[in-house]
Write an enzyme that holds these catalytic residues in place. Structure first.
Site, mmCIF file in Angstrom:
data_model
loop_
_atom_site.group_PDB
_atom_site.id
_atom_site.type_symbol
_atom_site.label_atom_id
_atom_site.label_comp_id
_atom_site.label_asym_id
_atom_site.label_seq_id
_atom_site.Cartn_x
_atom_site.Cartn_y
_atom_site.Cartn_z
ATOM 1 N N SER A 196 7.340 0.077 5.244
ATOM 2 C CA SER A 196 6.796 -0.862 4.259
ATOM 3 C C SER A 196 7.899 -1.764 3.724
ATOM 4 O O SER A 196 8.860 -1.285 3.111
ATOM 5 C CB SER A 196 6.155 -0.105 3.096
ATOM 6 O OG SER A 196 5.915 -1.018 2.039
ATOM 7 N N HIS A 217 4.513 -2.704 7.730
ATOM 8 C CA HIS A 217 3.494 -2.551 6.686
ATOM 9 C C HIS A 217 3.780 -3.528 5.553
ATOM 10 O O HIS A 217 4.884 -3.575 5.015
ATOM 11 C CB HIS A 217 3.529 -1.104 6.187
ATOM 12 C CG HIS A 217 2.419 -0.729 5.260
ATOM 13 N ND1 HIS A 217 1.158 -0.395 5.700
ATOM 14 C CD2 HIS A 217 2.380 -0.626 3.906
ATOM 15 C CE1 HIS A 217 0.393 -0.103 4.666
ATOM 16 N NE2 HIS A 217 1.108 -0.233 3.555
ATOM 17 N N ASP A 240 2.577 -4.801 1.894
ATOM 18 C CA ASP A 240 1.809 -4.383 0.708
ATOM 19 C C ASP A 240 1.540 -5.561 -0.216
ATOM 20 O O ASP A 240 2.462 -6.117 -0.818
ATOM 21 C CB ASP A 240 2.599 -3.315 -0.064
ATOM 22 C CG ASP A 240 2.530 -1.962 0.617
ATOM 23 O OD1 ASP A 240 1.420 -1.522 0.940
ATOM 24 O OD2 ASP A 240 3.599 -1.352 0.836
ATOM 25 N N MET A 270 -0.150 -6.797 -3.619
ATOM 26 C CA MET A 270 -0.630 -6.303 -4.926
ATOM 27 C C MET A 270 -0.897 -7.483 -5.852
ATOM 28 O O MET A 270 -0.058 -8.382 -5.970
ATOM 29 C CB MET A 270 0.432 -5.418 -5.562
ATOM 30 C CG MET A 270 0.841 -4.240 -4.707
ATOM 31 S SD MET A 270 2.168 -3.332 -5.497
ATOM 32 C CE MET A 270 2.451 -2.060 -4.264
ATOM 33 N N HIS A 322 -1.860 -4.398 3.933
ATOM 34 C CA HIS A 322 -2.582 -3.502 3.017
ATOM 35 C C HIS A 322 -2.907 -4.287 1.750
ATOM 36 O O HIS A 322 -2.019 -4.560 0.950
ATOM 37 C CB HIS A 322 -1.664 -2.292 2.739
ATOM 38 C CG HIS A 322 -2.211 -1.311 1.758
ATOM 39 N ND1 HIS A 322 -1.427 -0.316 1.201
ATOM 40 C CD2 HIS A 322 -3.447 -1.152 1.223
ATOM 41 C CE1 HIS A 322 -2.158 0.397 0.377
ATOM 42 N NE2 HIS A 322 -3.386 -0.090 0.353
ATOM 43 N N MET A 335 -4.116 -4.566 -1.719
ATOM 44 C CA MET A 335 -4.424 -3.864 -2.976
ATOM 45 C C MET A 335 -4.846 -4.929 -3.979
ATOM 46 O O MET A 335 -4.151 -5.227 -4.948
ATOM 47 C CB MET A 335 -3.191 -3.091 -3.451
ATOM 48 C CG MET A 335 -2.920 -1.855 -2.599
ATOM 49 S SD MET A 335 -1.272 -1.201 -2.830
ATOM 50 C CE MET A 335 -0.385 -2.189 -1.627
ATOM 51 N N MET A 346 -4.327 7.037 0.951
ATOM 52 C CA MET A 346 -3.250 6.892 -0.039
ATOM 53 C C MET A 346 -2.798 8.284 -0.491
ATOM 54 O O MET A 346 -3.596 9.073 -0.995
ATOM 55 C CB MET A 346 -3.740 6.086 -1.251
ATOM 56 C CG MET A 346 -4.035 4.623 -0.977
ATOM 57 S SD MET A 346 -2.715 3.716 -0.148
ATOM 58 C CE MET A 346 -1.365 3.904 -1.300
ATOM 59 N N GLY A 356 0.352 0.952 -5.996
ATOM 60 C CA GLY A 356 0.940 0.062 -7.005
ATOM 61 C C GLY A 356 2.463 0.052 -6.981
ATOM 62 O O GLY A 356 3.070 -0.937 -7.357
ATOM 63 N N GLY A 396 6.220 1.636 -4.905
ATOM 64 C CA GLY A 396 6.911 2.431 -3.912
ATOM 65 C C GLY A 396 7.662 3.556 -4.614
ATOM 66 O O GLY A 396 7.776 3.561 -5.852
ATOM 67 N N ASP A 412 -0.116 6.748 3.521
ATOM 68 C CA ASP A 412 0.685 5.762 2.791
ATOM 69 C C ASP A 412 1.113 6.295 1.427
ATOM 70 O O ASP A 412 0.279 6.457 0.532
ATOM 71 C CB ASP A 412 -0.138 4.478 2.632
ATOM 72 C CG ASP A 412 0.693 3.320 2.094
ATOM 73 O OD1 ASP A 412 1.919 3.487 1.953
ATOM 74 O OD2 ASP A 412 0.105 2.261 1.824
ATOM 75 N N GLY A 452 5.051 8.096 -0.292
ATOM 76 C CA GLY A 452 5.874 9.304 -0.426
ATOM 77 C C GLY A 452 6.135 10.052 0.871
ATOM 78 O O GLY A 452 6.472 11.236 0.859
HETATM 79 C C1 DX5 Z 1 2.010 1.886 -2.513
HETATM 80 C C2 DX5 Z 1 2.141 1.135 -1.225
HETATM 81 C C3 DX5 Z 1 2.956 1.847 -0.224
HETATM 82 C C4 DX5 Z 1 4.404 2.009 -0.620
HETATM 83 C C5 DX5 Z 1 4.994 3.126 0.155
HETATM 84 O O1 DX5 Z 1 1.196 1.178 -3.381
HETATM 85 O O2 DX5 Z 1 0.875 0.928 -0.651
HETATM 86 O O3 DX5 Z 1 2.870 1.249 1.061
HETATM 87 O O4 DX5 Z 1 5.141 0.859 -0.412
HETATM 88 O O5 DX5 Z 1 6.272 3.297 -0.315
HETATM 89 P P1 DX5 Z 1 6.971 4.728 -0.368
HETATM 90 O O6 DX5 Z 1 7.116 5.166 1.049
HETATM 91 O O7 DX5 Z 1 8.243 4.441 -1.071
HETATM 92 O O8 DX5 Z 1 6.055 5.647 -1.167
HETATM 93 ZN ZN ZN Z 2 0.724 0.308 1.527
#
Ligand code: DX5
Ligand code: ZN
Length: 216
Positions: A8, A33, A35, A37, A66, A68, A137, A142, A144, A175, A177
């Site tokens: 990501s 990936h 993200d 938001m 992705h 969001m 998820m 929201g 990382g 997606d 952690g």
């Molecule tokens: C969270 C995102 C994830 C995030 C993953 O809202 O959708 O894609 O960037 O990041 P890590 O791997 O640090 O949890």
């Molecule tokens: Zn994501």
């Protein structure tokens, strides 16, 4: 099929995006990936269409976008034109999910659905055959760098069961952690694609970290 890795870019150095994308091009990753938001669906704002386009200009790997965001239908065409190969919408943001999936496919993209940690697998029961990818998820979307939610293993097993029962073509993406500790357990539960943000970009050697995840 070996596990697929989708780093990501949310965790990358935005001031050096071109070199970050070139690093990913040179790595063993399968997707990039992206993200998105909007500060409404999730309590954070990342970046939008022009930055996705800029990423796409340098990317040699398919973009896994992705969304969001609320009202994703209004932006599907823009993200397809910006270079998305996969577009995932959140089931919680779609009143007419089946229509959104058809719209994504009509734009020539793979249709993904992301589900929040509290959303039951049963929400996908009637549309699973129409979904190319389910993004499970494993953190609340929201941000990382959050802690992986342990219930994900069981959820992935139940999703895999649904996919098998309906004979659906759907792949399972995880997606949030993801790291080298939980990745093998996620794969055993049925995961096909692993998103990894901070674990890759905060490591001292991201290319090597991607290689390690990929060779699990
Ligand atoms: C969270 C995102 C994830 C995030 C993953 O809202 O959708 O894609 O960037 O990041 P890590 O791997 O640090 O949890
Ligand atoms: Zn994501």
């Amino acid at each position: 099929m070996p596990v697929q890795i989708a780093p990501s870019v949310l965790a990358s150095d935005f001031a050096n995006l071109q070199s970050e994308i070139e690093m990913l091009n040179a790595s063993a990753c399968d997707y990039i990936h992206v993200d998105i938001m909007d500060g409404v669906f999730v309590p954070n704002i990342s970046f939008g269409i022009p930055v996705t386009q800029a990423i796409s200009k340098h990317a040699k790997k398919p973009l896994d976008v992705h969304l969001m965001i609320v009202n994703p239908d209004n932006y599907l065409e823009a993200f397809a034109n910006a270079g998305a190969a996969v577009i995932s919408v959140h089931v919680e943001a779609c009143v007419h999910l089946h229509r959104s999936l058809q719209a994504i496919k009509a734009l020539g993209c793979k249709a993904g659905v992301a589900i929040n940690p509290h959303t039951p697998i049963s929400a996908l029961e009637e549309v699973i055959q129409d979904i190319d990818l389910v993004c499970v998820m494993s953190v609340n979307p929201g941000f990382g760098g959050q802690k992986f939610i342990e219930n994900t293993y069981d959820k992935v097993r139940r999703l895999k069961e649904l996919i098998n029962r309906k004979n659906a073509p759907t792949v399972i993406e995880i997606d949030g952690g993801v790291n080298l500790e939980n990745a093998p357990l996620l794969m055993a539960a049925g995961a096909d694609v692993l998103v990894a943000g901070s674990f890759v970009f905060n490591s001292s050697n991201p290319i090597e970290t991607i290689k390690q995840l990929k060779s699990l």
